[in-house]
Design a protein around this motif. Structure first.
Motif, PDB file in Angstrom:
ATOM      1  N   ARG A  19       1.854   2.159  -2.984  1.00  0.00           N
ATOM      2  CA  ARG A  19       0.563   2.127  -4.120  1.00  0.00           C
ATOM      3  C   ARG A  19       0.489   4.175  -3.989  1.00  0.00           C
ATOM      4  O   ARG A  19       0.355   4.245  -5.133  1.00  0.00           O
ATOM      5  CB  ARG A  19      -0.156   1.458  -4.205  1.00  0.00           C
ATOM      6  N   LEU A  23      -5.670   0.839  -5.213  1.00  0.00           N
ATOM      7  CA  LEU A  23      -5.063   1.291  -5.962  1.00  0.00           C
ATOM      8  C   LEU A  23      -4.308   2.553  -5.388  1.00  0.00           C
ATOM      9  O   LEU A  23      -3.220   2.973  -5.494  1.00  0.00           O
ATOM     10  CB  LEU A  23      -5.659   1.725  -7.388  1.00  0.00           C
ATOM     11  N   VAL A  24      -4.742   3.135  -5.024  1.00  0.00           N
ATOM     12  CA  VAL A  24      -5.094   4.493  -4.047  1.00  0.00           C
ATOM     13  C   VAL A  24      -3.699   4.097  -3.236  1.00  0.00           C
ATOM     14  O   VAL A  24      -3.148   5.291  -2.163  1.00  0.00           O
ATOM     15  CB  VAL A  24      -5.561   5.110  -4.453  1.00  0.00           C
ATOM     16  N   GLY A  25      -3.638   2.263  -2.534  1.00  0.00           N
ATOM     17  CA  GLY A  25      -2.695   2.432  -1.185  1.00  0.00           C
ATOM     18  C   GLY A  25      -3.358   2.302   0.284  1.00  0.00           C
ATOM     19  O   GLY A  25      -2.670   2.791   1.369  1.00  0.00           O
ATOM     20  N   ARG A  68     -15.652  -2.503  -6.711  1.00  0.00           N
ATOM     21  CA  ARG A  68     -15.420  -1.355  -7.513  1.00  0.00           C
ATOM     22  C   ARG A  68     -14.576  -0.175  -6.167  1.00  0.00           C
ATOM     23  O   ARG A  68     -13.415   0.188  -6.173  1.00  0.00           O
ATOM     24  CB  ARG A  68     -16.668  -0.516  -8.414  1.00  0.00           C
ATOM     25  N   GLU A  69     -15.503  -0.336  -4.969  1.00  0.00           N
ATOM     26  CA  GLU A  69     -14.213   0.421  -4.218  1.00  0.00           C
ATOM     27  C   GLU A  69     -13.626   0.087  -3.819  1.00  0.00           C
ATOM     28  O   GLU A  69     -12.079   0.427  -3.681  1.00  0.00           O
ATOM     29  CB  GLU A  69     -16.015   0.836  -3.185  1.00  0.00           C
ATOM     30  N   PRO A 115       1.017  -0.975  -0.096  1.00  0.00           N
ATOM     31  CA  PRO A 115      -0.261  -0.101  -0.139  1.00  0.00           C
ATOM     32  C   PRO A 115       0.922   1.492   0.544  1.00  0.00           C
ATOM     33  O   PRO A 115       0.854   1.882  -0.794  1.00  0.00           O
ATOM     34  CB  PRO A 115      -0.699  -0.328   1.663  1.00  0.00           C
ATOM     35  N   ILE A 144     -10.441   0.710  -6.179  1.00  0.00           N
ATOM     36  CA  ILE A 144     -10.160   1.831  -5.940  1.00  0.00           C
ATOM     37  C   ILE A 144      -9.278   1.952  -5.207  1.00  0.00           C
ATOM     38  O   ILE A 144      -7.322   2.773  -5.040  1.00  0.00           O
ATOM     39  CB  ILE A 144     -10.724   2.910  -5.963  1.00  0.00           C
ATOM     40  N   MET A 145      -9.589   1.162  -3.581  1.00  0.00           N
ATOM     41  CA  MET A 145      -8.609   1.765  -2.349  1.00  0.00           C
ATOM     42  C   MET A 145      -7.658   0.438  -2.482  1.00  0.00           C
ATOM     43  O   MET A 145      -6.548   1.282  -2.059  1.00  0.00           O
ATOM     44  CB  MET A 145      -9.521   1.073  -1.586  1.00  0.00           C
TER      45      MET A 145
END
Lengths: 229, 304
Positions: free
Chosen positions: A79, B217-219, B210-211, A76, B214-215
């Motif tokens: 990312r 993906l953004v770390g 979906r949520e 995390p 994205i979570m």
């Protein structure tokens, strides 16, 4: 910023490698186009940078970290240093523009006052000032992609990955998105963009890396889309 | 900020899968009610044993006037026979087993009888001569009944040796069986609860792919992504446990204390304090259920 050392990726045993012995380096602040036909390995490249996949052979370094030795619980944090934009926008339909962008900060635990100042700034930067309360379906494709770019960039990551960000947009709108990515690049952010769009690549005159069947066949600074032109 | 955000995600999840959440609550409610019922039955059995085994006696009934037992062929037990039995009970051989001996004469028996059935019309006609004298023997260890029985059964002047425990034992056996049945049903219901919670968490995770995508993906950290789902299961299960505790409380109050205790009076019944005693256990089981389900599901559906 991103370094691939003889990286190969084979998804299924015996299958043709998706990436075959790729060796390259992307410097801090560079703008790089990743071109090639569908299935040439562009997406695999991006997935390796995000550590959604691990290489079968070779090593990947991102932001100074060796991803092969990076433990799962630190992924995390990796990312958070990378923003990502996709062809299909990936917005949350039941959240407003503001909430979609704020979401990226909320889920990494940023304090409220930080969110309340950063999100409007970023929306202004991508040219969506005044549309905070709209929902994605009320926006045009280009505007939706701007929201996605804002979400990817709101945490000011040093790296921005874009996987065919103009794939669903008409040429005029695409130019707008490219101007936006260029502006983000000028703030010092390293941008890697996978694309099919020859017009854009030819216009921008940035570094071009071409993949063909997983192999890097061209690495050209200030290049164009097709090598034969 | 974090807490507030997690709570709002949690609320969204619970509302989005309302019917599933309700079914999780109901299944945990029913299964934990069975678990609790099994526990309460065990407490009841223990309480009865504690209460009765201290008081149970072996009764040696002496021959009354007209008995058909062969040992009573000589008629009513004579003074000598009674004396001899009394001496033997207090003698050295039985000392390790016998705690206390009490002789109940016919008159004593009559008094106890009249006292016990004072309200009954038919008790008036009973006379002391119709009752029989007996020795009441309290044992050091109630399980050692057989020793006393062996010594006095078949002796002249003794009609029958009876262990009060034999009266209670079938009742305890029934209760033990009932608690086993409840435990068995509880096990089945617990299994279905785990499966249902697993399915619920999975559905919830799928509907928010979906949520969570994205979570990731953004770390967002794993815990942050998974916590709302875990809490969803845990909250539903805990509400189920609370309902089960409430159900058992009402059961004990209205069924046991208000109804059974009025109609069958010789049993020392459990009170609502027994419910509070097992309540923490039920909540712990509920949380354990949710935890098991979360671990099983989330490791597969929200992987980094």
């Amino acid at each position: 910023m991103i370094r691939f050392e003889n990286v190969s990726k084979v998804y299924a045993r015996g299958a043709r490698p998706a990436l075959d012995d790729v060796d390259l380096e992307v410097e801090r602040g560079e703008f790089v186009f990743l071109v090639g036909a569908s299935g040439s390995g562009k997406s695999t490249f991006l997935r390796l940078v995000l550590r959604e996949e691990r290489p079968t052979a070779g090593r990947v370094f991102v932001a100074g970290k060796d991803l092969s030795t990076l433990s799962t619980w630190k992924v995390p944090h990796l990312r958070r240093q990378i923003g990502a934009v996709f062809q299909d926008f990936r917005l949350l339909p039941n959240k407003t523009v503001f909430e979609n962008v704020a979401f990226a900060l909320q889920v990494i635990g940023k304090p409220k006052h930080h969110i309340l100042t950063t999100v409007p700034d970023t929306l202004e930067l991508v040219g969506l000032g005044g549309k905070e309360k709209r929902r994605p379906h009320e926006l045009s494709g280009g505007e939706q992609q701007r929201v996605a770019v804002a979400r990817a960039f709101v945490n000011r990551p040093p790296i921005l990955l874009a996987d065919e960000p103009t794939g669903n947009l008409d040429p005029t709108t695409s130019v707008g998105i490219m101007r936006l990515l260029d502006r983000i690049n000028r703030t010092g952010t390293t941008v890697v963009m996978a694309t099919h769009d020859d017009e854009i690549v030819d216009q921008m005159r940035k570094r071009v890396i071409e993949l063909d069947s997983g192999q890097m066949v061209r690495d050209q600074s200030r290049g164009v889309y097709g090598s034969d032109r | 900020m974090r807490l507030q955000f997690i709570l709002s995600e949690l609320g969204i999840g619970l509302r989005r899968n309302l019917s599933m959440t309700v079914s999780v609550i109901l299944v945990t409610f029913v299964s934990l009610t069975f678990v609790g019922a099994a526990g309460l039955l065990q407490i009841q059995v223990d309480q009865m044993k504690d209460d009765w085994y201290d008081r149970v006696e072996v009764s040696i009934f002496l021959c009354p006037d007209q008995s058909e037992q062969p040992t009573c062929a000589a008629g009513e037990a004579s003074e000598e026979q009674i004396e001899a039995i009394g001496e033997e009970l207090r003698g050295e051989a039985l000392e390790p087993y016998v705690q206390q001996v009490y002789f109940e004469s016919k008159d004593d028996a009559y008094e106890a009888f009249q006292e016990r059935f004072a309200d009954e019309w038919w008790a008036e006609g009973v006379t002391a001569d119709q009752l029989q004298a007996s020795y009441r023997v309290a044992l050091v260890d109630p399980e050692q009944y057989q020793v006393v029985s062996d010594v006095f059964t078949g002796r002249q002047g003794v009609e029958v040796v009876r262990d009060q425990r034999q009266v209670i034992e079938p009742l305890i056996l029934v209760l033990n069986r009932a608690s086993l049945v409840a435990a068995g049903l509880a096990a089945i219901m617990l299994l279905s609860a785990v499966l249902l919670i697993t399915t619920t968490i999975r559905l919830s995770a799928m509907s928010r792919r979906r949520e969570t995508g994205i979570m990731r993906l953004v770390g967002a950290s794993n815990l942050f992504i998974q916590l709302p789902f875990m809490l969803e299961g845990a909250i539903a299960a805990t509400i189920g446990a609370a309902l089960a505790v409430a159900g058992l409380w009402f059961g004990v109050t209205y069924l046991v204390q208000d109804w059974l205790a009025q109609s069958v009076q010789f049993v020392p019944y459990i009170g609502t304090d027994a419910v509070w005693q097992i309540a923490p256990l039920l909540v712990a089981v509920a949380i354990l259920l949710a935890a098991i389900s979360s671990v099983v599901t989330l490791s597969r559906y929200t992987k980094v």
